[in-house]
Design a protein around this motif. Structure first.
Motif, PDB file in Angstrom:
ATOM      1  N   GLU A 199       0.851  -1.183   0.000  1.00 30.04           N
ATOM      2  CA  GLU A 199       0.000   0.000   0.000  1.00 30.04           C
ATOM      3  C   GLU A 199       0.888   1.235   0.000  1.00 30.04           C
ATOM      4  OE1 GLU A 199      -1.415   0.852   4.349  1.00 30.04           O
ATOM      5  OE2 GLU A 199      -1.417  -1.329   4.033  1.00 30.04           O
ATOM      6  N   SER A 200       0.361   2.347  -0.444  1.00 35.84           N
ATOM      7  CA  SER A 200       1.132   3.589  -0.489  1.00 35.84           C
ATOM      8  C   SER A 200       1.322   4.144   0.919  1.00 35.84           C
ATOM      9  CB  SER A 200       0.403   4.611  -1.365  1.00 35.84           C
ATOM     10  OG  SER A 200       1.093   5.838  -1.359  1.00 35.84           O
ATOM     11  N   VAL A 201       2.591   4.372   1.275  1.00 38.97           N
ATOM     12  CA  VAL A 201       2.912   4.948   2.586  1.00 38.97           C
ATOM     13  C   VAL A 201       3.838   6.135   2.328  1.00 38.97           C
ATOM     14  CG1 VAL A 201       3.750   4.506   4.921  1.00 38.97           C
ATOM     15  CG2 VAL A 201       2.802   2.618   3.560  1.00 38.97           C
ATOM     16  N   PRO A 202       3.292   7.293   1.976  1.00 35.49           N
ATOM     17  CA  PRO A 202       4.123   8.443   1.596  1.00 35.49           C
ATOM     18  C   PRO A 202       5.154   8.833   2.650  1.00 35.49           C
ATOM     19  CG  PRO A 202       1.840   8.840   1.010  1.00 35.49           C
ATOM     20  CD  PRO A 202       1.859   7.586   1.824  1.00 35.49           C
ATOM     21  N   TYR A 203       4.761   8.793   3.933  1.00 33.31           N
ATOM     22  CA  TYR A 203       5.720   9.189   4.957  1.00 33.31           C
ATOM     23  C   TYR A 203       6.904   8.224   5.003  1.00 33.31           C
ATOM     24  CZ  TYR A 203       8.081  10.051   9.307  1.00 33.31           C
ATOM     25  OH  TYR A 203       9.067  10.307  10.226  1.00 33.31           O
ATOM     26  N   GLY A 204       6.636   6.920   4.893  1.00 30.05           N
ATOM     27  CA  GLY A 204       7.720   5.935   4.910  1.00 30.05           C
ATOM     28  C   GLY A 204       8.700   6.170   3.777  1.00 30.05           C
ATOM     29  N   LEU A 205       8.172   6.406   2.576  1.00 30.75           N
ATOM     30  CA  LEU A 205       9.032   6.657   1.417  1.00 30.75           C
ATOM     31  C   LEU A 205       9.842   7.936   1.613  1.00 30.75           C
ATOM     32  CD1 LEU A 205       9.989   5.955  -1.414  1.00 30.75           C
ATOM     33  CD2 LEU A 205       7.977   7.138  -2.317  1.00 30.75           C
ATOM     34  N   LYS A 206       9.168   8.990   2.074  1.00 30.45           N
ATOM     35  CA  LYS A 206       9.856  10.261   2.297  1.00 30.45           C
ATOM     36  C   LYS A 206      10.939  10.122   3.364  1.00 30.45           C
ATOM     37  CE  LYS A 206       8.956  15.026   3.815  1.00 30.45           C
ATOM     38  NZ  LYS A 206       7.903  15.974   4.267  1.00 30.45           N
ATOM     39  N   ARG A 207      10.611   9.458   4.454  1.00 34.19           N
ATOM     40  CA  ARG A 207      11.550   9.316   5.576  1.00 34.19           C
ATOM     41  C   ARG A 207      12.820   8.587   5.155  1.00 34.19           C
ATOM     42  NH1 ARG A 207      15.121   8.942   8.563  1.00 34.19           N
ATOM     43  NH2 ARG A 207      15.240   7.919  10.592  1.00 34.19           N
ATOM     44  N   TYR A 208      12.679   7.456   4.510  1.00 32.83           N
ATOM     45  CA  TYR A 208      13.857   6.649   4.192  1.00 32.83           C
ATOM     46  C   TYR A 208      14.637   7.200   3.003  1.00 32.83           C
ATOM     47  CZ  TYR A 208      12.395   3.372   7.730  1.00 32.83           C
ATOM     48  OH  TYR A 208      12.065   2.804   8.936  1.00 32.83           O
ATOM     49  N   THR A 209      13.946   7.789   2.046  1.00 35.05           N
ATOM     50  CA  THR A 209      14.662   8.414   0.934  1.00 35.05           C
ATOM     51  C   THR A 209      15.470   9.608   1.425  1.00 35.05           C
ATOM     52  OG1 THR A 209      12.933   7.725  -0.610  1.00 35.05           O
ATOM     53  CG2 THR A 209      14.436   9.436  -1.353  1.00 35.05           C
ATOM     54  N   ALA A 210      14.894  10.384   2.330  1.00 31.11           N
ATOM     55  CA  ALA A 210      15.615  11.530   2.891  1.00 31.11           C
ATOM     56  C   ALA A 210      16.844  11.079   3.674  1.00 31.11           C
ATOM     57  CB  ALA A 210      14.690  12.342   3.797  1.00 31.11           C
TER      58      ALA A 210
END
Length: 264
Positions: free
Chosen positions: A138-149
């Motif tokens: 499922e889409s988890v925008p915060y997870g993607l943003k957190r780990y990419t950052a």
């Protein structure tokens, strides 16, 4: 290891158990760089072979890579986790310190520091970024943003260091460079633009020109997650399939352990 399939039993010398995944390529690159013979034994992770009883006797964690070194006297050493395998191979086969430093020297400890940075920071953070970008159910925008950052922060650290040093530990290539390299080579797959970090990109490109790295990246098959390959529109269908299979595998494992913990 009586239950090991005949074709996967360790032979005399160094045996690498791996598959087409990021971390096993660290070991083949290292072996090619120092010029040692090894046996490569493919573990079929598409059907969960790395969880089979015979393999978990080699690696209790059921992950890849692992090594078994069968010595001249018939004794053997089994190791798992890529950093431990790199350190062991260097200790046993790199007596002239082609890709290492004498134990206890200042450069040795810098090498260990950067190797630790890779296995505690770069690898896990890129793995999580890749999960949320490629394999999350499922889409988890915060997870993607957190780990990419966090990946970008780590590459900034690497970039600043490499702006004044040709390698991560002193004046020569070491196992720390090799360990960091394969993940940096996979930046786009994990949602990072390596072009943002010019010193790290120059270091990456220089290592990619080494014949030993090119050979290591082709065992057991050409490494598929380079930026160039991932960016190729002709390969888009292949990567969609990888993502689909990866998502299914992650979901199966997650559900299994969540259920065992009473969460499902």
């Amino acid at each position: 290891m009586d239950e090991v399939p005949v074709e996967k039993r360790p032979k005399y010398g160094l045996n690498i158990y791996g598959a087409i995944a990021v971390n096993p390529y660290k070991l083949t690159i290292l072996c090619e760089e120092i010029g040692i013979r090894y046996h490569y034994i493919i573990v079929d992770h598409s059907n969960g072979e790395q969880k089979s009883p015979w393999f978990t006797k080699i690696n209790p964690n059921g992950r890849l890579p692992a090594i078994v070194h069968v010595k001249d006297d018939g004794s053997s050493v089994s190791l798992w986790e890529s950093a431990a395998c790199l350190m062991y191979i260097a200790s046993e086969f790199d007596q002239e310190h082609h890709v290492s430093y004498p134990t206890g020297s200042e450069e040795y400890w810098q090498m260990i520091a950067w190797l630790s940075w890779q296995i505690s920071g770069q690898g896990p953070m890129m793995g999580q970024a890749c999960h949320f970008l490629r394999y999350a159910t499922e889409s988890v925008p915060y997870g993607l943003k957190r780990y990419t950052a966090e990946c970008r922060r780590l590459y900034h650290v690497l970039d600043v260091h490499l702006s004044s040093s040709p390698f991560v530990a002193g004046s020569r290539l070491t196992i720390a460079d090799i360990s960091i390299y394969i993940w940096a080579l996979s930046a786009k797959w994990c949602g990072v633009d390596i072009e943002e970090f010019p010193a790290a990109k120059a270091w990456l490109d220089a290592l990619s020109q080494r014949p030993s790295f090119q050979r290591g990246l082709n065992v057991p098959a050409p490494y598929p997650f380079t930026d160039l390959k991932v960016s190729n529109p002709k390969r888009a269908a292949f990567y969609r399939l990888v993502e689909k299979k990866g998502t299914k595998s992650v979901q199966k494992d997650t559900d299994k352990w969540a259920k065992n913990a009473g969460m499902l």
